[in-house]
Enzyme design. Structure first.
Site, PDB file in Angstrom:
ATOM      1  N   ASP A  86       0.859  -1.183   0.000  1.00  0.00           N
ATOM      2  CA  ASP A  86       0.000   0.000   0.000  1.00  0.00           C
ATOM      3  C   ASP A  86       0.899   1.238   0.000  1.00  0.00           C
ATOM      4  O   ASP A  86       1.771   1.381   0.856  1.00  0.00           O
ATOM      5  CB  ASP A  86      -0.911  -0.027   1.236  1.00  0.00           C
ATOM      6  CG  ASP A  86      -2.114   0.881   1.074  1.00  0.00           C
ATOM      7  OD1 ASP A  86      -1.976   1.947   0.440  1.00  0.00           O
ATOM      8  OD2 ASP A  86      -3.187   0.535   1.609  1.00  0.00           O
ATOM      9  N   ASP A  97      -3.370   7.609  -2.893  1.00  0.00           N
ATOM     10  CA  ASP A  97      -3.318   6.397  -2.066  1.00  0.00           C
ATOM     11  C   ASP A  97      -3.662   5.238  -2.994  1.00  0.00           C
ATOM     12  O   ASP A  97      -4.737   5.226  -3.607  1.00  0.00           O
ATOM     13  CB  ASP A  97      -4.352   6.577  -0.943  1.00  0.00           C
ATOM     14  CG  ASP A  97      -4.384   5.448   0.062  1.00  0.00           C
ATOM     15  OD1 ASP A  97      -3.557   4.518  -0.021  1.00  0.00           O
ATOM     16  OD2 ASP A  97      -5.270   5.499   0.948  1.00  0.00           O
ATOM     17  N   HIS A 157     -12.181   5.703   1.806  1.00  0.00           N
ATOM     18  CA  HIS A 157     -12.277   6.910   2.630  1.00  0.00           C
ATOM     19  C   HIS A 157     -12.083   8.170   1.810  1.00  0.00           C
ATOM     20  O   HIS A 157     -11.484   8.148   0.742  1.00  0.00           O
ATOM     21  CB  HIS A 157     -11.196   6.862   3.711  1.00  0.00           C
ATOM     22  CG  HIS A 157      -9.836   6.525   3.175  1.00  0.00           C
ATOM     23  ND1 HIS A 157      -8.913   7.471   2.855  1.00  0.00           N
ATOM     24  CD2 HIS A 157      -9.263   5.328   2.849  1.00  0.00           C
ATOM     25  CE1 HIS A 157      -7.816   6.873   2.381  1.00  0.00           C
ATOM     26  NE2 HIS A 157      -8.008   5.572   2.354  1.00  0.00           N
ATOM     27  N   HIS A 165      -7.118   9.985   6.132  1.00  0.00           N
ATOM     28  CA  HIS A 165      -8.487   9.500   6.328  1.00  0.00           C
ATOM     29  C   HIS A 165      -9.390  10.668   6.707  1.00  0.00           C
ATOM     30  O   HIS A 165      -9.457  11.066   7.866  1.00  0.00           O
ATOM     31  CB  HIS A 165      -8.537   8.407   7.403  1.00  0.00           C
ATOM     32  CG  HIS A 165      -7.877   7.144   6.960  1.00  0.00           C
ATOM     33  ND1 HIS A 165      -6.887   6.526   7.666  1.00  0.00           N
ATOM     34  CD2 HIS A 165      -8.039   6.389   5.854  1.00  0.00           C
ATOM     35  CE1 HIS A 165      -6.474   5.446   7.018  1.00  0.00           C
ATOM     36  NE2 HIS A 165      -7.152   5.337   5.918  1.00  0.00           N
ATOM     37  N   GLU A 190     -11.088   1.076  -1.837  1.00  0.00           N
ATOM     38  CA  GLU A 190     -10.174  -0.039  -1.614  1.00  0.00           C
ATOM     39  C   GLU A 190     -10.880  -1.312  -1.162  1.00  0.00           C
ATOM     40  O   GLU A 190     -11.018  -1.563   0.021  1.00  0.00           O
ATOM     41  CB  GLU A 190      -9.062   0.349  -0.639  1.00  0.00           C
ATOM     42  CG  GLU A 190      -9.485   1.049   0.630  1.00  0.00           C
ATOM     43  CD  GLU A 190      -8.253   1.484   1.452  1.00  0.00           C
ATOM     44  OE1 GLU A 190      -7.318   0.694   1.592  1.00  0.00           O
ATOM     45  OE2 GLU A 190      -8.259   2.614   1.940  1.00  0.00           O
ATOM     46  N   GLU A 285      -6.538  -0.762  -4.685  1.00  0.00           N
ATOM     47  CA  GLU A 285      -6.950   0.596  -4.298  1.00  0.00           C
ATOM     48  C   GLU A 285      -6.574   1.641  -5.341  1.00  0.00           C
ATOM     49  O   GLU A 285      -5.486   1.594  -5.920  1.00  0.00           O
ATOM     50  CB  GLU A 285      -6.293   0.971  -2.956  1.00  0.00           C
ATOM     51  CG  GLU A 285      -6.667   2.371  -2.457  1.00  0.00           C
ATOM     52  CD  GLU A 285      -6.111   2.673  -1.071  1.00  0.00           C
ATOM     53  OE1 GLU A 285      -5.134   2.034  -0.659  1.00  0.00           O
ATOM     54  OE2 GLU A 285      -6.687   3.556  -0.398  1.00  0.00           O
TER      55      GLU A 285
HETATM   56 MN    MN Z   1      -3.880   2.660   0.880  1.00  0.00          MN
HETATM   57 MN    MN Z   2      -6.615   4.073   1.653  1.00  0.00          MN
END
Ligand code: MN
Ligand code: MN
Length: 300
Positions: A86, A97, A157, A165, A190, A285
């Site tokens: 990630d 992200d 998110h 977040h 995600e 994601e």
């Molecule tokens: Mn992530």
């Molecule tokens: Mn994320």
């Protein structure tokens, strides 16, 4: 609404994140040290003119989120494992992200396929005014069509500037969440999936090695105050690795002072999240900008 300059920074972060994601997919091998992956990913981000928005996460098998190497980590990527990497990038606080699953076990390749298809379908569903519960429904339906289970207590998110977040959550299952996608916002979607034998839920499994500043004001005095200020200056409101904190303040009593900051809740520790029945997890994601007339996926 975003200015053109803001959109450009979001795009740049997204481009770097997707380049590094592709780079990582070719780099990671069984037997490699996890710390080597984390440090290489973070270096690739900086090489391209971005900053890590959070420590590179390398989540192996039943680990769903929040593992990054501590200093001197001896952990190795196991044979026949399924590995989630990630990656977070920011350019002046504007964040991308993105995550990928690297599968060294062909028996688990359906997990990877399921989350990737779920992400593709979910991304097509997104536009201003769409209920996030609708996105959760299509993610759940896609994963269940593979005979697998979505992880219901991990979500996508909203993302803000220097805030990974933000307010809204995007569920990975159908839900009663009435929130609707809004124009002028950034979201990460995600999907996570586990096997039919899994619980379809993660639980906290002890403390991790990722932290975030929690309080506005520093402690009143002493070494805690000095360290807190250094951490806040360097990482602002973004998550940081123990590895990074140690580099910022390589003092002899670092662990003692840092421990006191965590205990007094000046610094929050992200717990490592593991599938309840220890079943393997896959993740995919992307980050999206919702504009007036269209949705842009920055991390394609
Ligand atoms: Mn992530
Ligand atoms: Mn994320």
């Amino acid at each position: 609404m975003f200015t053109e300059d803001e959109v450009e920074k979001l795009r740049k972060a997204g481009k770097i994140a997707s380049e590094v994601r592709r780079w990582t997919e070719n780099f990671v091998r069984e037997g490699m040290k996890v710390i080597e992956v984390c440090e290489a990913v973070e270096a690739e981000i900086r090489k391209r003119g971005g900053e890590p928005a959070f420590p590179c996460n390398v989540d192996i098998n039943e680990v769903g989120a929040h593992y990054t190497s501590p200093p001197n980590d001896k952990t190795v990527i196991p044979k026949n494992s399924i590995v989630k990497v990630d990656i977070g990038v920011h350019v002046d606080g504007y964040i991308a992200d993105t995550a990928t699953t690297i599968c060294f076990n062909y028996e688990l390749s359906n997990l990877k396929e399921a989350v990737e298809e779920a992400l593709t379908v979910a991304v097509k569903t997104v536009k201003a005014g769409v209920k996030v519960s609708r996105i959760g429904e299509v993610i759940q339906a896609t994963i269940e069509r593979y005979g697998l289970k979505p992880i219901r207590n991990l979500t996508g998110h909203e993302i803000g500037r220097f805030t990974i977040h933000g307010g809204a959550h995007i569920p990975n299952v159908g839900s009663l969440n009435g929130y609707k996608i809004e124009e002028g916002k950034v979201y990460a979607i995600e999907p996570f999936a586990t096997t039919a034998e899994g619980e379809g839920e993660i639980e906290e499994n002890g403390v991790g090695f990722i932290y975030r500043i929690l309080k506005e004001k520093p402690p009143k005095s002493g070494e805690e105050k000095v360290l807190f200020k250094k951490l806040k200056e360097n990482f602002k409101t973004l998550p940081f690795a123990l590895r990074w904190a140690l580099k910022v303040s390589p003092t002899e009593d670092f662990y003692e002072v840092f421990g006191r900051l965590v205990k007094a809740r000046y610094v929050f520790s992200y717990p490592i999240l593991v599938e309840k029945r220890k079943q393997p997890i896959a993740q995919a994601e992307h980050t999206l900008i919702v504009l007036r007339d269209r949705v842009e996926v920055t991390t394609l």
